[in-house]
Design a protein around this motif. Structure first.
Motif, PDB file in Angstrom:
ATOM      1  N   THR A  50     102.821  50.355  27.811  1.00  0.00           N
ATOM      2  CA  THR A  50     102.396  51.541  28.542  1.00  0.00           C
ATOM      3  C   THR A  50     100.893  51.462  28.783  1.00  0.00           C
ATOM      4  N   ALA A  51     100.471  52.198  29.768  1.00  0.00           N
ATOM      5  CA  ALA A  51      99.050  52.341  30.066  1.00  0.00           C
ATOM      6  C   ALA A  51      98.755  53.828  30.211  1.00  0.00           C
ATOM      7  N   VAL A  52      97.718  54.283  29.536  1.00  0.00           N
ATOM      8  CA  VAL A  52      97.346  55.697  29.558  1.00  0.00           C
ATOM      9  C   VAL A  52      95.886  55.805  29.996  1.00  0.00           C
ATOM     10  N   LEU A  62      90.730  54.102  29.318  1.00  0.00           N
ATOM     11  CA  LEU A  62      91.954  53.356  29.619  1.00  0.00           C
ATOM     12  C   LEU A  62      92.480  52.733  28.337  1.00  0.00           C
ATOM     13  N   ASN A  63      93.698  53.112  27.948  1.00  0.00           N
ATOM     14  CA  ASN A  63      94.363  52.556  26.771  1.00  0.00           C
ATOM     15  C   ASN A  63      95.594  51.778  27.230  1.00  0.00           C
ATOM     16  N   ARG A  64      95.605  50.477  26.941  1.00  0.00           N
ATOM     17  CA  ARG A  64      96.747  49.632  27.302  1.00  0.00           C
ATOM     18  C   ARG A  64      97.458  49.191  26.022  1.00  0.00           C
ATOM     19  N   GLY A  71      97.065  44.696  24.009  1.00  0.00           N
ATOM     20  CA  GLY A  71      96.522  46.031  24.198  1.00  0.00           C
ATOM     21  C   GLY A  71      95.005  46.029  24.183  1.00  0.00           C
ATOM     22  N   ALA A  72      94.438  47.076  24.745  1.00  0.00           N
ATOM     23  CA  ALA A  72      92.984  47.207  24.762  1.00  0.00           C
ATOM     24  C   ALA A  72      92.633  48.650  25.056  1.00  0.00           C
ATOM     25  N   GLN A  73      91.471  49.041  24.627  1.00  0.00           N
ATOM     26  CA  GLN A  73      90.957  50.375  24.896  1.00  0.00           C
ATOM     27  C   GLN A  73      89.534  50.249  25.409  1.00  0.00           C
ATOM     28  N   SER A 167      93.474  45.952  37.573  1.00  0.00           N
ATOM     29  CA  SER A 167      92.179  45.269  37.537  1.00  0.00           C
ATOM     30  C   SER A 167      91.729  44.961  36.113  1.00  0.00           C
ATOM     31  N   SER A 168      92.372  45.600  35.123  1.00  0.00           N
ATOM     32  CA  SER A 168      91.994  45.392  33.716  1.00  0.00           C
ATOM     33  C   SER A 168      93.098  44.723  32.918  1.00  0.00           C
ATOM     34  N   SER A 169      94.057  44.100  33.590  1.00  0.00           N
ATOM     35  CA  SER A 169      95.238  43.563  32.898  1.00  0.00           C
ATOM     36  C   SER A 169      95.095  42.093  32.535  1.00  0.00           C
TER      37      SER A 169
END
Length: 232
Positions: A50-52, A62-64, A71-73, A167-169
């Motif tokens: 999920t992406a929030v 952006l929380n992935r 994952g990343a924040q 763009s952040s994936s």
């Protein structure tokens, strides 16, 4: 000098408008919306992440979660980031929201000045009278409603959120689906700002209506007199 009743009405409207400015100032510094999407690696039918995105007016988070692999924040500046990824329409809409909010604050400040001026003087025949207050407060309320519409359209209808996640994936193609957005406190505080602006108009209108009615009664003292008396 104005009457005590007039001073109280205009001071009350100034207080309501000052509160609305405080509400607007706070709402511009807090969260406005949260967008959630299911995220998968391109070509994989199983949704495993999920992406929030949490939106504020100037910054966002952006929380992935395993989107698409890890994952990343991260935090980002809203307008510079949208410009960087080539988002023209969302940038224009978001910039328009900021400009309209600034105009709302300016109109509210003018409303306070006009209210305070009317509380100590009687400028009925000038633009600093009640008409000027009506114009400024009405603009504040109307522009804030336009802000609500533009913001929700920008978040829910445009592809702003999807392009931001892609763009952040981590340069890995990702497929996004099931996007949903939930408005937060900042968005709803704009509604409160609109309501307070309308209440301020109502306070002045009540005084103006009562003053007009009293003036008409004083100008026509013989309307209710018996016909026999009016004949002499």
């Amino acid at each position: 000098m104005p009457s005590t009743k007039k001073s109280l009405h205009f001071l009350s409207s100034a207080l309501l408008t000052a509160i609305s400015i405080g509400v607007m100032g706070y709402c511009m510094s807090t969260q406005w919306a949260e967008t959630t999407m299911d995220c998968t690696k391109s070509g994989d039918n199983f949704s495993n992440g999920t992406a929030v995105i949490t939106w504020e007016l100037f910054i966002g988070d952006l929380n992935r979660f395993y989107c698409p692999l890890f994952g990343a924040q991260e935090s980002f500046q809203v307008i510079p980031t949208l410009v960087k990824i080539g988002q023209i329409t969302p940038v224009v809409l978001h910039a328009l929201v900021l400009c309209l909010l600034a105009l709302c604050l300016l109109c509210s400040a003018c409303s306070i000045l006009i209210s305070l001026y009317n509380s100590v003087s009687n400028p009925y025949e000038t633009y600093m009278g009640p008409v000027g207050f009506y114009v400024c407060s009405s603009l504040s309320a109307c522009l804030s409603v336009v802000v609500l519409i533009i913001f929700v359209v920008n978040v829910t209808v445009t592809s702003m959120a999807e392009d931001l996640v892609k763009s952040s994936s981590e340069n890995i193609p990702a497929e996004l689906r099931n996007k949903s957005s939930q408005m937060k406190l900042g968005y709803y505080l704009v509604i409160l700002y609109s309501v307070l602006s309308i209440f301020a108009i109502v306070v002045i209108y009540q005084y103006e209506h009562a003053a007009y009615t009293q003036k008409r009664e004083q100008q026509r003292p013989t309307e209710d007199a018996p016909k026999e008396i009016m004949m002499y």
